[in-house]
Design a protein around this motif. Structure first.
Motif, PDB file in Angstrom:
ATOM      1  N   ALA A  38       1.028  -1.317   0.376  1.00 49.35           N
ATOM      2  CA  ALA A  38       0.014  -0.026   0.162  1.00 49.35           C
ATOM      3  C   ALA A  38       0.480   1.590  -0.039  1.00 49.35           C
ATOM      4  CB  ALA A  38      -0.984   0.284   0.756  1.00 49.35           C
ATOM      5  N   LYS A  39       2.007   1.299   1.064  1.00 44.54           N
ATOM      6  CA  LYS A  39       2.915   2.093   0.473  1.00 44.54           C
ATOM      7  C   LYS A  39       3.313   2.767  -0.326  1.00 44.54           C
ATOM      8  CE  LYS A  39       6.596   4.459   3.720  1.00 44.54           C
ATOM      9  NZ  LYS A  39       7.727   4.331   4.640  1.00 44.54           N
ATOM     10  N   SER A  40       3.855   1.394  -1.420  1.00 44.44           N
ATOM     11  CA  SER A  40       4.482   1.976  -2.194  1.00 44.44           C
ATOM     12  C   SER A  40       3.950   1.968  -3.499  1.00 44.44           C
ATOM     13  CB  SER A  40       5.602   0.840  -2.346  1.00 44.44           C
ATOM     14  OG  SER A  40       4.156  -0.592  -3.210  1.00 44.44           O
ATOM     15  N   THR A  41       2.463   1.925  -2.982  1.00 46.49           N
ATOM     16  CA  THR A  41       1.601   2.639  -4.376  1.00 46.49           C
ATOM     17  C   THR A  41       0.860   4.020  -3.991  1.00 46.49           C
ATOM     18  OG1 THR A  41       0.466   0.537  -3.975  1.00 46.49           O
ATOM     19  CG2 THR A  41      -0.831   1.680  -5.529  1.00 46.49           C
ATOM     20  N   GLY A  42       1.519   4.566  -2.504  1.00 46.18           N
ATOM     21  CA  GLY A  42       1.249   5.982  -2.501  1.00 46.18           C
ATOM     22  C   GLY A  42       0.396   6.297  -1.107  1.00 46.18           C
ATOM     23  N   PHE A  43      -0.654   5.462  -0.775  1.00 40.21           N
ATOM     24  CA  PHE A  43      -1.316   5.240   0.501  1.00 40.21           C
ATOM     25  C   PHE A  43      -0.190   5.508   1.506  1.00 40.21           C
ATOM     26  CE2 PHE A  43      -3.832   2.689  -2.987  1.00 40.21           C
ATOM     27  CZ  PHE A  43      -4.845   3.400  -2.937  1.00 40.21           C
ATOM     28  N   ASP A  44      -1.003   6.067   2.515  1.00 38.90           N
ATOM     29  CA  ASP A  44      -0.552   6.692   4.302  1.00 38.90           C
ATOM     30  C   ASP A  44      -1.087   5.698   4.955  1.00 38.90           C
ATOM     31  OD1 ASP A  44       0.645   9.155   5.733  1.00 38.90           O
ATOM     32  OD2 ASP A  44      -0.861   8.346   6.378  1.00 38.90           O
ATOM     33  N   ILE A  45      -0.191   5.070   5.428  1.00 38.95           N
ATOM     34  CA  ILE A  45       0.115   4.255   6.232  1.00 38.95           C
ATOM     35  C   ILE A  45      -0.561   4.450   7.089  1.00 38.95           C
ATOM     36  CG2 ILE A  45       0.503   2.029   7.565  1.00 38.95           C
ATOM     37  CD1 ILE A  45       1.169   1.866   4.445  1.00 38.95           C
ATOM     38  N   LYS A  46      -0.164   5.123   8.612  1.00 44.16           N
ATOM     39  CA  LYS A  46      -0.886   5.698   8.990  1.00 44.16           C
ATOM     40  C   LYS A  46      -2.903   5.839   9.232  1.00 44.16           C
ATOM     41  CE  LYS A  46      -0.380   9.477  12.721  1.00 44.16           C
ATOM     42  NZ  LYS A  46       0.183  10.542  13.324  1.00 44.16           N
ATOM     43  N   THR A  47      -2.736   6.160   8.269  1.00 41.93           N
ATOM     44  CA  THR A  47      -3.336   6.851   8.038  1.00 41.93           C
ATOM     45  C   THR A  47      -4.758   5.483   7.635  1.00 41.93           C
ATOM     46  OG1 THR A  47      -3.502   9.068   7.062  1.00 41.93           O
ATOM     47  CG2 THR A  47      -6.389   7.889   6.356  1.00 41.93           C
ATOM     48  N   MET A  48      -4.711   4.584   6.989  1.00 36.40           N
ATOM     49  CA  MET A  48      -5.059   3.293   6.350  1.00 36.40           C
ATOM     50  C   MET A  48      -5.704   2.785   7.807  1.00 36.40           C
ATOM     51  SD  MET A  48      -3.416   1.810   3.381  1.00 36.40           S
ATOM     52  CE  MET A  48      -4.111  -0.004   3.337  1.00 36.40           C
ATOM     53  N   ARG A  49      -4.136   2.313   8.950  1.00 38.50           N
ATOM     54  CA  ARG A  49      -4.061   1.962  10.110  1.00 38.50           C
ATOM     55  C   ARG A  49      -5.092   3.025  11.183  1.00 38.50           C
ATOM     56  NH1 ARG A  49      -0.244  -1.590  11.629  1.00 38.50           N
ATOM     57  NH2 ARG A  49       1.929  -1.452  10.500  1.00 38.50           N
ATOM     58  N   THR A  50      -5.101   3.873  10.844  1.00 39.01           N
ATOM     59  CA  THR A  50      -6.523   4.201  11.644  1.00 39.01           C
ATOM     60  C   THR A  50      -7.783   4.293  10.709  1.00 39.01           C
ATOM     61  OG1 THR A  50      -5.235   6.770  12.366  1.00 39.01           O
ATOM     62  CG2 THR A  50      -7.919   6.897  12.203  1.00 39.01           C
ATOM     63  N   ILE A  51      -8.305   4.276   9.999  1.00 36.80           N
ATOM     64  CA  ILE A  51      -9.486   3.840   9.664  1.00 36.80           C
ATOM     65  C   ILE A  51      -9.438   2.214   9.461  1.00 36.80           C
ATOM     66  CG2 ILE A  51     -10.481   2.967   7.012  1.00 36.80           C
ATOM     67  CD1 ILE A  51     -10.126   5.978   7.606  1.00 36.80           C
ATOM     68  N   ILE A  52      -8.359   1.019   9.905  1.00 31.62           N
ATOM     69  CA  ILE A  52      -9.110   0.145  10.158  1.00 31.62           C
ATOM     70  C   ILE A  52      -9.001  -0.034  11.984  1.00 31.62           C
ATOM     71  CG2 ILE A  52      -7.865  -1.958  10.756  1.00 31.62           C
ATOM     72  CD1 ILE A  52      -6.126  -1.658   8.159  1.00 31.62           C
ATOM     73  N   ARG A  53      -8.887   0.641  12.001  1.00 32.87           N
ATOM     74  CA  ARG A  53      -9.330   1.273  13.786  1.00 32.87           C
ATOM     75  C   ARG A  53     -10.590   1.194  14.200  1.00 32.87           C
ATOM     76  NH1 ARG A  53      -8.999   5.193  17.040  1.00 32.87           N
ATOM     77  NH2 ARG A  53      -7.335   6.384  15.689  1.00 32.87           N
ATOM     78  N   LEU A  54     -10.757   2.427  13.039  1.00 34.07           N
ATOM     79  CA  LEU A  54     -12.642   2.441  13.042  1.00 34.07           C
ATOM     80  C   LEU A  54     -13.372   1.486  12.324  1.00 34.07           C
ATOM     81  CD1 LEU A  54     -12.290   6.188  11.653  1.00 34.07           C
ATOM     82  CD2 LEU A  54     -12.567   5.595  14.410  1.00 34.07           C
ATOM     83  N   ARG A  55     -12.901   0.938  11.682  1.00 33.23           N
ATOM     84  CA  ARG A  55     -13.741  -0.341  11.074  1.00 33.23           C
ATOM     85  C   ARG A  55     -14.443  -0.869  12.285  1.00 33.23           C
ATOM     86  NH1 ARG A  55     -14.396  -0.858   5.150  1.00 33.23           N
ATOM     87  NH2 ARG A  55     -14.114  -2.677   5.470  1.00 33.23           N
ATOM     88  N   ARG A  56     -12.949  -1.833  13.249  1.00 36.10           N
ATOM     89  CA  ARG A  56     -13.551  -2.744  14.227  1.00 36.10           C
ATOM     90  C   ARG A  56     -14.460  -1.755  14.708  1.00 36.10           C
ATOM     91  NH1 ARG A  56      -6.962  -3.232  15.494  1.00 36.10           N
ATOM     92  NH2 ARG A  56      -6.963  -4.584  13.148  1.00 36.10           N
TER      93      ARG A  56
END
Length: 78
Positions: A38-56
């Motif tokens: 995901a990072k190599s594709t240009g996504f922000d990992i910190k934001t992705m982790r936040t989204i995953i935490r929120l979805r839980r």
């Protein structure tokens, strides 16, 4: 329960835990690889982790957290 039976049961439980720990390590490595992709594709990992935490979270807990965050931001003038 005799000592030999409880020792055997203990050994089996320990071996199961060891197998599960190995599986857990493998899964953790897989998750790390996906984050790397995901990072190599240009996504922000910190934001992705936040989204995953929120979805839980359950919706009412997420709404409460959002409301508190907004309240704190307003109090600080952010």
């Amino acid at each position: 329960m005799s000592d030999s039976i409880s020792a055997e049961q203990l050994r089996l439980l320990i071996e199961r835990i060891e197998r599960l720990e190995e599986e857990k390590k493998g899964i953790a490595d897989d998750i790390k690889d996906v984050y790397g992709e995901a990072k190599s594709t240009g996504f922000d990992i910190k934001t992705m982790r936040t989204i995953i935490r929120l979805r839980r979270m359950e919706k009412h807990h997420r709404d409460e957290a959002d409301m508190l965050l907004e309240t704190y931001k307003q109090a600080l003038g952010i």
